[in-house]
Scaffold this motif. Structure first.
Motif, PDB file in Angstrom:
ATOM      1  N   PRO A  61       0.813  -1.224   0.000  1.00 56.17           N
ATOM      2  CA  PRO A  61       0.000   0.000   0.000  1.00 56.17           C
ATOM      3  C   PRO A  61       0.842   1.268   0.000  1.00 56.17           C
ATOM      4  O   PRO A  61       0.377   2.327  -0.445  1.00 56.17           O
ATOM      5  CB  PRO A  61      -0.808  -0.125   1.297  1.00 56.17           C
ATOM      6  CG  PRO A  61      -0.897  -1.590   1.552  1.00 56.17           C
ATOM      7  CD  PRO A  61       0.426  -2.139   1.103  1.00 56.17           C
ATOM      8  N   GLN A  62       2.093   1.187   0.483  1.00 55.91           N
ATOM      9  CA  GLN A  62       2.965   2.353   0.509  1.00 55.91           C
ATOM     10  C   GLN A  62       3.764   2.522  -0.781  1.00 55.91           C
ATOM     11  O   GLN A  62       4.545   3.469  -0.906  1.00 55.91           O
ATOM     12  CB  GLN A  62       3.935   2.244   1.698  1.00 55.91           C
ATOM     13  CG  GLN A  62       3.260   2.336   3.064  1.00 55.91           C
ATOM     14  CD  GLN A  62       2.615   1.030   3.509  1.00 55.91           C
ATOM     15  OE1 GLN A  62       2.799  -0.020   2.884  1.00 55.91           O
ATOM     16  NE2 GLN A  62       1.850   1.073   4.583  1.00 55.91           N
ATOM     17  N   LEU A 122      -7.095  -1.251   2.522  1.00 53.67           N
ATOM     18  CA  LEU A 122      -7.850  -0.528   3.548  1.00 53.67           C
ATOM     19  C   LEU A 122      -7.142  -0.573   4.897  1.00 53.67           C
ATOM     20  O   LEU A 122      -7.133   0.414   5.633  1.00 53.67           O
ATOM     21  CB  LEU A 122      -9.265  -1.114   3.659  1.00 53.67           C
ATOM     22  CG  LEU A 122     -10.092  -1.079   2.368  1.00 53.67           C
ATOM     23  CD1 LEU A 122     -11.432  -1.743   2.578  1.00 53.67           C
ATOM     24  CD2 LEU A 122     -10.279   0.355   1.890  1.00 53.67           C
ATOM     25  N   ALA A 123      -6.533  -1.742   5.218  1.00 50.46           N
ATOM     26  CA  ALA A 123      -5.819  -1.880   6.487  1.00 50.46           C
ATOM     27  C   ALA A 123      -4.333  -1.583   6.356  1.00 50.46           C
ATOM     28  O   ALA A 123      -3.600  -1.625   7.345  1.00 50.46           O
ATOM     29  CB  ALA A 123      -6.002  -3.296   7.028  1.00 50.46           C
ATOM     30  N   LYS A 124      -3.883  -1.283   5.128  1.00 46.54           N
ATOM     31  CA  LYS A 124      -2.473  -0.966   4.864  1.00 46.54           C
ATOM     32  C   LYS A 124      -1.545  -2.113   5.300  1.00 46.54           C
ATOM     33  O   LYS A 124      -0.532  -1.892   5.960  1.00 46.54           O
ATOM     34  CB  LYS A 124      -2.051   0.330   5.563  1.00 46.54           C
ATOM     35  CG  LYS A 124      -2.898   1.533   5.227  1.00 46.54           C
ATOM     36  CD  LYS A 124      -2.878   1.853   3.737  1.00 46.54           C
ATOM     37  CE  LYS A 124      -3.689   3.091   3.400  1.00 46.54           C
ATOM     38  NZ  LYS A 124      -3.801   3.328   1.932  1.00 46.54           N
ATOM     39  N   SER A 125      -1.912  -3.327   4.921  1.00 46.32           N
ATOM     40  CA  SER A 125      -1.103  -4.486   5.304  1.00 46.32           C
ATOM     41  C   SER A 125      -0.879  -5.404   4.105  1.00 46.32           C
ATOM     42  O   SER A 125      -1.584  -5.315   3.090  1.00 46.32           O
ATOM     43  CB  SER A 125      -1.774  -5.269   6.433  1.00 46.32           C
ATOM     44  OG  SER A 125      -2.940  -5.928   5.971  1.00 46.32           O
ATOM     45  N   MET A 145      -1.675 -21.462   6.677  1.00 42.77           N
ATOM     46  CA  MET A 145      -1.015 -20.529   7.585  1.00 42.77           C
ATOM     47  C   MET A 145      -0.982 -19.124   6.970  1.00 42.77           C
ATOM     48  O   MET A 145      -1.131 -18.970   5.757  1.00 42.77           O
ATOM     49  CB  MET A 145       0.424 -20.979   7.850  1.00 42.77           C
ATOM     50  CG  MET A 145       0.585 -22.443   8.233  1.00 42.77           C
ATOM     51  SD  MET A 145       0.034 -22.818   9.907  1.00 42.77           S
ATOM     52  CE  MET A 145       1.247 -21.931  10.874  1.00 42.77           C
ATOM     53  N   MET A 146      -0.746 -18.121   7.804  1.00 41.42           N
ATOM     54  CA  MET A 146      -0.536 -16.775   7.283  1.00 41.42           C
ATOM     55  C   MET A 146       0.432 -16.004   8.170  1.00 41.42           C
ATOM     56  O   MET A 146       0.521 -16.225   9.375  1.00 41.42           O
ATOM     57  CB  MET A 146      -1.851 -16.003   7.133  1.00 41.42           C
ATOM     58  CG  MET A 146      -2.526 -15.594   8.407  1.00 41.42           C
ATOM     59  SD  MET A 146      -3.858 -14.361   8.155  1.00 41.42           S
ATOM     60  CE  MET A 146      -2.953 -12.825   8.390  1.00 41.42           C
ATOM     61  N   VAL A 147       1.177 -15.094   7.529  1.00 40.54           N
ATOM     62  CA  VAL A 147       1.949 -14.076   8.233  1.00 40.54           C
ATOM     63  C   VAL A 147       1.561 -12.731   7.627  1.00 40.54           C
ATOM     64  O   VAL A 147       1.072 -12.669   6.495  1.00 40.54           O
ATOM     65  CB  VAL A 147       3.477 -14.301   8.137  1.00 40.54           C
ATOM     66  CG1 VAL A 147       3.898 -15.529   8.930  1.00 40.54           C
ATOM     67  CG2 VAL A 147       3.924 -14.404   6.677  1.00 40.54           C
ATOM     68  N   GLU A 148       1.788 -11.655   8.365  1.00 36.20           N
ATOM     69  CA  GLU A 148       1.325 -10.338   7.934  1.00 36.20           C
ATOM     70  C   GLU A 148       2.387  -9.290   8.238  1.00 36.20           C
ATOM     71  O   GLU A 148       3.073  -9.359   9.253  1.00 36.20           O
ATOM     72  CB  GLU A 148       0.023  -9.990   8.664  1.00 36.20           C
ATOM     73  CG  GLU A 148      -0.607  -8.676   8.262  1.00 36.20           C
ATOM     74  CD  GLU A 148      -1.946  -8.448   8.942  1.00 36.20           C
ATOM     75  OE1 GLU A 148      -2.677  -7.554   8.509  1.00 36.20           O
ATOM     76  OE2 GLU A 148      -2.260  -9.181   9.908  1.00 36.20           O
ATOM     77  N   SER A 149       2.503  -8.332   7.323  1.00 38.07           N
ATOM     78  CA  SER A 149       3.376  -7.180   7.546  1.00 38.07           C
ATOM     79  C   SER A 149       2.545  -5.904   7.516  1.00 38.07           C
ATOM     80  O   SER A 149       1.761  -5.689   6.589  1.00 38.07           O
ATOM     81  CB  SER A 149       4.457  -7.098   6.462  1.00 38.07           C
ATOM     82  OG  SER A 149       5.235  -5.921   6.626  1.00 38.07           O
ATOM     83  N   ASP A 209     -13.704 -11.060   5.612  1.00 48.72           N
ATOM     84  CA  ASP A 209     -14.376  -9.758   5.576  1.00 48.72           C
ATOM     85  C   ASP A 209     -13.923  -8.846   6.706  1.00 48.72           C
ATOM     86  O   ASP A 209     -14.521  -7.780   6.928  1.00 48.72           O
ATOM     87  CB  ASP A 209     -15.894  -9.952   5.646  1.00 48.72           C
ATOM     88  CG  ASP A 209     -16.453 -10.523   4.349  1.00 48.72           C
ATOM     89  OD1 ASP A 209     -15.982 -10.099   3.274  1.00 48.72           O
ATOM     90  OD2 ASP A 209     -17.341 -11.385   4.410  1.00 48.72           O
ATOM     91  N   ASP A 210     -12.873  -9.249   7.439  1.00 53.50           N
ATOM     92  CA  ASP A 210     -12.390  -8.422   8.548  1.00 53.50           C
ATOM     93  C   ASP A 210     -10.873  -8.278   8.505  1.00 53.50           C
ATOM     94  O   ASP A 210     -10.193  -8.351   9.523  1.00 53.50           O
ATOM     95  CB  ASP A 210     -12.859  -8.983   9.889  1.00 53.50           C
ATOM     96  CG  ASP A 210     -12.443 -10.435  10.122  1.00 53.50           C
ATOM     97  OD1 ASP A 210     -11.685 -10.978   9.284  1.00 53.50           O
ATOM     98  OD2 ASP A 210     -12.864 -11.025  11.127  1.00 53.50           O
ATOM     99  N   HIS A 211     -10.348  -8.096   7.288  1.00 52.88           N
ATOM    100  CA  HIS A 211      -8.923  -7.790   7.089  1.00 52.88           C
ATOM    101  C   HIS A 211      -8.006  -8.931   7.542  1.00 52.88           C
ATOM    102  O   HIS A 211      -6.894  -8.691   8.020  1.00 52.88           O
ATOM    103  CB  HIS A 211      -8.548  -6.479   7.781  1.00 52.88           C
ATOM    104  CG  HIS A 211      -9.450  -5.338   7.439  1.00 52.88           C
ATOM    105  ND1 HIS A 211      -9.471  -4.762   6.183  1.00 52.88           N
ATOM    106  CD2 HIS A 211     -10.402  -4.704   8.167  1.00 52.88           C
ATOM    107  CE1 HIS A 211     -10.379  -3.804   6.155  1.00 52.88           C
ATOM    108  NE2 HIS A 211     -10.961  -3.759   7.344  1.00 52.88           N
TER     109      HIS A 211
END
Length: 387
Positions: A61-62, A122-125, A145-149, A209-211
């Protein structure tokens, strides 16, 4: 009424007409040209890595570019121990950070498998969804599995096991991009599609539906016969890439694993935000010949772009095609990115109103001279550079 007064009244109409004309004209004049190319990974050229495979590419997003792949430690096998490798660019692909590793499965034979990257604007992730123990070889059960930044790809969260929400059915996301819906129905929804095991294969989607906090199982297009050994020419949808069209539907371009009906791509649409993939929306795109491989697909400003090794027999001739008609037809002069051995590919572009950003798409793909898994290459493509 004087000339100036008439012109004042007509000016808004002329501007609208000029805008529409420019948009139509730009679509008709797409003539892509590779303007920049680099090798981001070279197999057997890095310490502790035998082969780099399964390229993923996205903008954050950036506005930074993130490139991911599997770093297979000891062999090129799908069931090799792996790192997940990432490189980052803050200048739209001109220069890249050194390789770093996000995850490491140690010496486990069937550990990490990429995977889908999905950007939540929307959540900038940035979310990376992957599978642990997909083949269930010396380990069980399989887990999604998931990882997030949340800091532009500089750091990543601890892994979360989504199988507590989704169940333990073997599900391999992608490989490629997930989408965040921009149009109704279900604007803002995260959609990740992938495939099952070879016996229980098919296209399956998971939805949030919740990021990314919670996920549910969505659409399924199951293989026939399902959960049974397959024969040549059986109906067997496999690796896939979704895109959202301007009408809010989701088009999924699918690997036709057993060459059912043709040696070409399957295409299916969801009309309800990824909840279902009705067979009435399934067709076979004979223009997109394919040697059974993961392909790249991208929607940008009403245009569809597609990359794969354009061959019915071998993974060679990595080619970019584009469509003005949402995939009903493809322009007759495709762009060859690499004539030799080539494999999986992933495409992205920067969602921006800046005129310069609207000119480019970016491709990350496997290519080599003797074998398609020798390198992972990056290409920056000017959509109007060949005019």
């Amino acid at each position: 009424m004087g000339f100036l007064a008439t012109l004042t009244l007509l000016l808004p109409v002329l501007q609208v007409y000029r805008g529409v004309g420019a948009d139509v004209n730009s679509k008709l004049q797409v003539n892509p040209l590779v303007v920049e190319e680099q090798l981001l990974w070279v197999s057997q050229g890095a310490a502790a890595v035998n082969t780099f495979r399964i390229p993923l590419l996205t903008f954050t997003p950036q506005g930074s570019l993130l490139a991911f792949c599997e770093a297979r430690k000891f062999s090129s096998s799908d069931m090799a121990a792996k790192f997940f490798a990432v490189r980052r660019s803050v200048d739209k692909g001109s220069t890249w950070s050194p390789m770093s590793f996000i995850l490491d499965d140690g010496s486990l034979v069937d550990g990490l498998n990429l995977g889908v990257v999905v950007v939540d604007e929307l959540a900038k992730s940035v979310i990376l969804v992957y599978t642990w123990c997909f083949h269930q070889y010396h380990c069980s059960p399989s887990s999604v599995m998931m990882v997030e930044s949340t800091d532009d790809g500089l750091s990543w969260s601890r892994p979360r096991n989504l199988s507590e929400q989704l169940g333990v059915k073997s599900f391999a996301p992608g490989p490629g991009l997930g989408i965040q819906k921009r149009h109704a129905p279900h604007r803002g929804r995260l959609v990740v599609c992938g495939h099952g095991t070879l016996a229980g294969d098919g296209v399956f989607c998971i939805l949030s539906d919740d990021h990314g906090k919670t996920w549910v199982n969505g659409a399924a297009l199951k293989s026939i016969p399902y959960n049974q050994p397959k024969q040549p020419l059986d109906f067997n949808p496999d690796e896939c890439q979704p895109v959202e069209l301007s009408d809010g539907s989701i088009m999924v371009n699918v690997r036709n694993q057993n060459n059912y009906h043709c040696q070409c791509r399957m295409v299916v649409r969801s009309l309800d935000g990824g909840k279902t993939l009705p067979v009435e929306e399934l067709f076979f795109d004979h223009a997109l010949i394919d040697p059974t491989v993961a392909a790249g697909m991208l929607e940008k400003e009403g245009m569809l772009y597609f990359t794969n090794p354009a061959s019915t027999q071998q993974r060679v001739n990595l080619t970019l095609r584009w469509s003005l008609t949402n995939g009903k037809s493809w322009e007759k002069a495709p762009l060859q990115l690499w004539p030799g051995p080539s494999g999986y590919s992933c495409m992205t572009s920067l969602n921006s109103s800046m005129a310069e950003d609207r000119k480019f798409i970016f491709v990350l793909y496997e290519r080599g001279h003797r074998d398609s898994v020798e390198t992972v290459a990056f290409a920056k493509i000017h959509l109007y550079g060949g005019l």
